[in-house]
Design a protein around this motif. Structure first.
Motif, PDB file in Angstrom:
ATOM      1  N   ALA A  16       0.829  -1.201   0.000  1.00  0.00           N
ATOM      2  CA  ALA A  16       0.000   0.000   0.000  1.00  0.00           C
ATOM      3  C   ALA A  16       0.860   1.244   0.000  1.00  0.00           C
ATOM      4  O   ALA A  16       1.935   1.283   0.568  1.00  0.00           O
ATOM      5  CB  ALA A  16      -0.912  -0.006   1.235  1.00  0.00           C
ATOM      6  N   VAL A  24      -3.147   5.185   4.696  1.00  0.00           N
ATOM      7  CA  VAL A  24      -3.094   4.443   3.434  1.00  0.00           C
ATOM      8  C   VAL A  24      -4.076   5.077   2.466  1.00  0.00           C
ATOM      9  O   VAL A  24      -5.255   5.210   2.765  1.00  0.00           O
ATOM     10  CB  VAL A  24      -3.443   2.967   3.667  1.00  0.00           C
ATOM     11  CG1 VAL A  24      -3.480   2.236   2.346  1.00  0.00           C
ATOM     12  CG2 VAL A  24      -2.420   2.340   4.600  1.00  0.00           C
ATOM     13  N   ALA A  26      -3.680   4.499  -1.240  1.00  0.00           N
ATOM     14  CA  ALA A  26      -3.748   3.784  -2.516  1.00  0.00           C
ATOM     15  C   ALA A  26      -2.766   2.643  -2.479  1.00  0.00           C
ATOM     16  O   ALA A  26      -2.005   2.494  -1.536  1.00  0.00           O
ATOM     17  CB  ALA A  26      -3.421   4.721  -3.681  1.00  0.00           C
ATOM     18  N   THR A  27      -2.798   1.819  -3.526  1.00  0.00           N
ATOM     19  CA  THR A  27      -1.768   0.825  -3.708  1.00  0.00           C
ATOM     20  C   THR A  27      -0.983   1.177  -4.947  1.00  0.00           C
ATOM     21  O   THR A  27      -1.168   2.239  -5.533  1.00  0.00           O
ATOM     22  CB  THR A  27      -2.382  -0.581  -3.871  1.00  0.00           C
ATOM     23  OG1 THR A  27      -3.175  -0.573  -5.046  1.00  0.00           O
ATOM     24  CG2 THR A  27      -3.238  -0.951  -2.689  1.00  0.00           C
ATOM     25  N   SER A  31      -6.943   2.908 -10.421  1.00  0.00           N
ATOM     26  CA  SER A  31      -8.297   2.490 -10.068  1.00  0.00           C
ATOM     27  C   SER A  31      -9.271   2.668 -11.214  1.00  0.00           C
ATOM     28  O   SER A  31      -9.012   3.366 -12.180  1.00  0.00           O
ATOM     29  CB  SER A  31      -8.794   3.299  -8.870  1.00  0.00           C
ATOM     30  OG  SER A  31      -8.998   4.640  -9.251  1.00  0.00           O
ATOM     31  N   ARG A  84      -5.786  -0.831  -6.197  1.00  0.00           N
ATOM     32  CA  ARG A  84      -6.052   0.557  -5.804  1.00  0.00           C
ATOM     33  C   ARG A  84      -7.313   0.649  -4.951  1.00  0.00           C
ATOM     34  O   ARG A  84      -7.368   1.385  -3.967  1.00  0.00           O
ATOM     35  CB  ARG A  84      -6.183   1.414  -7.064  1.00  0.00           C
ATOM     36  CG  ARG A  84      -6.528   2.880  -6.802  1.00  0.00           C
ATOM     37  CD  ARG A  84      -5.298   3.690  -6.438  1.00  0.00           C
ATOM     38  NE  ARG A  84      -5.644   5.097  -6.244  1.00  0.00           N
ATOM     39  CZ  ARG A  84      -5.539   6.013  -7.200  1.00  0.00           C
ATOM     40  NH1 ARG A  84      -5.110   5.682  -8.411  1.00  0.00           N
ATOM     41  NH2 ARG A  84      -5.841   7.268  -6.949  1.00  0.00           N
ATOM     42  N   GLY A  87      -6.513  -1.029  -1.213  1.00  0.00           N
ATOM     43  CA  GLY A  87      -5.688  -0.188  -0.372  1.00  0.00           C
ATOM     44  C   GLY A  87      -4.958  -0.906   0.738  1.00  0.00           C
ATOM     45  O   GLY A  87      -4.511  -0.284   1.701  1.00  0.00           O
TER      46      GLY A  87
END
Length: 295
Positions: A16, A24, A26-27, A31, A84, A87
């Motif tokens: 993340a 946190v 987003a990753t 998205s 995304r 997360g």
């Protein structure tokens, strides 16, 4: 914002991303919009392989694996969107169950407009020299691909039923051509023709069955839960034919028809997307992962 993506034993480990506030946000992936959800029937598997391990009941939850069975590049895009949306860290394995193979075909007579029920069909527009035509597309992703290939796209925003209704409501003049795969549901061209709108179908690609990778098989035999989104009855059947699997499977099905085939996997859970669209699948897959990550 920072993120990292490492690989080990064929898996992608999604970490993340954080911003300066420490939360946190987003990753490592991008998205897509979230769709609405509904829970489908739950099929409980039998045997120890489908029982939640003690470590998950009393200790920190095991990190789940997202097993993506869609062909590239759609599979990678789906995994990115889910990452995304979720997360939180989880592992990703890519093991397409279908390989897309374009056919060596040509169009004898240029149609007045195209009908497209998949991004794979839309991707053939350029090589078949059909750029510049109007294209009636099943959904937004297919429409985006058609636009990229030089078509003027109209999205029905749904499934084959919505596509047929959109075309018949607009009553386009002239002859339509449906670019499709060898395995296609709904008989779109036949139903349009039967309702007074001439339409022919041309098979422009094959969908060849693929075997699960060795990494995927190991994941499906491990204690860590595996979340498996399935997008078509054929894909669900292909996976079931390669079972049984000892691991803890959590299936996300795109429709009731997919769920019917997926029940053969005896999954620990089986949920159905609210609509047969990518956004709904992304949202529901993310919720399954979040549930498993929460322990």
């Amino acid at each position: 914002m920072q993120f990292r993506l490492a690989e080990h034993d064929g898996r992608q480990h999604v970490a993340a991303a954080h911003h300066g506030g420490g939360g946190v946000v987003a990753t490592a992936f991008q998205s897509e919009d979230e769709g609405s959800l509904r829970h489908g029937p739950v099929a409980h598997g039998s045997g120890a392989g489908n029982t939640r391990p003690a470590a998950e009941q009393y200790g920190p939850p095991m990190r789940p694996v997202l097993l993506v069975t869609r062909p590239a590049p759609d599979g990678a895009r789906f995994a990115e969107a889910v990452a995304r949306e979720t997360g939180q860290p989880f592992d990703v394995l890519q093991s397409p169950l279908i390989g897309i193979r374009p056919r060596d075909v040509s169009v004898a007579e240029r149609p007045d407009a195209l009908v497209l029920t998949s991004a794979n069909g839309a991707a053939q527009i350029g090589r078949l020299q059909l750029s510049g035509l109007p294209a009636f597309c099943v959904g937004d992703r297919t429409a985006a691909c058609a636009e990229k290939e030089g078509a003027t796209a109209v999205s029905a925003g749904g499934d084959a039923e919505a596509l047929i209704a959109t075309i018949l409501a607009q009553k386009p003049l002239g002859r339509l051509l449906h670019l499709r795969g060898a395995h296609s549901r709904g008989d779109v061209a036949g139903r349009l023709s039967a309702n007074g709108q001439p339409c022919e179908a041309l098979v422009v690609y094959d969908q060849q069955p693929e075997s699960l990778t060795s990494d995927a098989r190991r994941a499906l035999a491990a204690e860590a839960p595996a979340v498996v989104p399935l997008f078509s009855p054929r894909t669900a059947a292909l996976m079931a034919d390669q079972g049984p699997f000892r691991g803890q499977l959590h299936v996300v099905a795109m429709s009731e028809a997919v769920a019917k085939e997926a029940a053969r996997l005896s999954p620990a859970s089986l949920v159905i997307a609210s609509s047969p669209e990518g956004a709904a699948m992304i949202a529901l897959t993310s919720r399954r992962l979040e549930y498993l990550l929460s322990g």
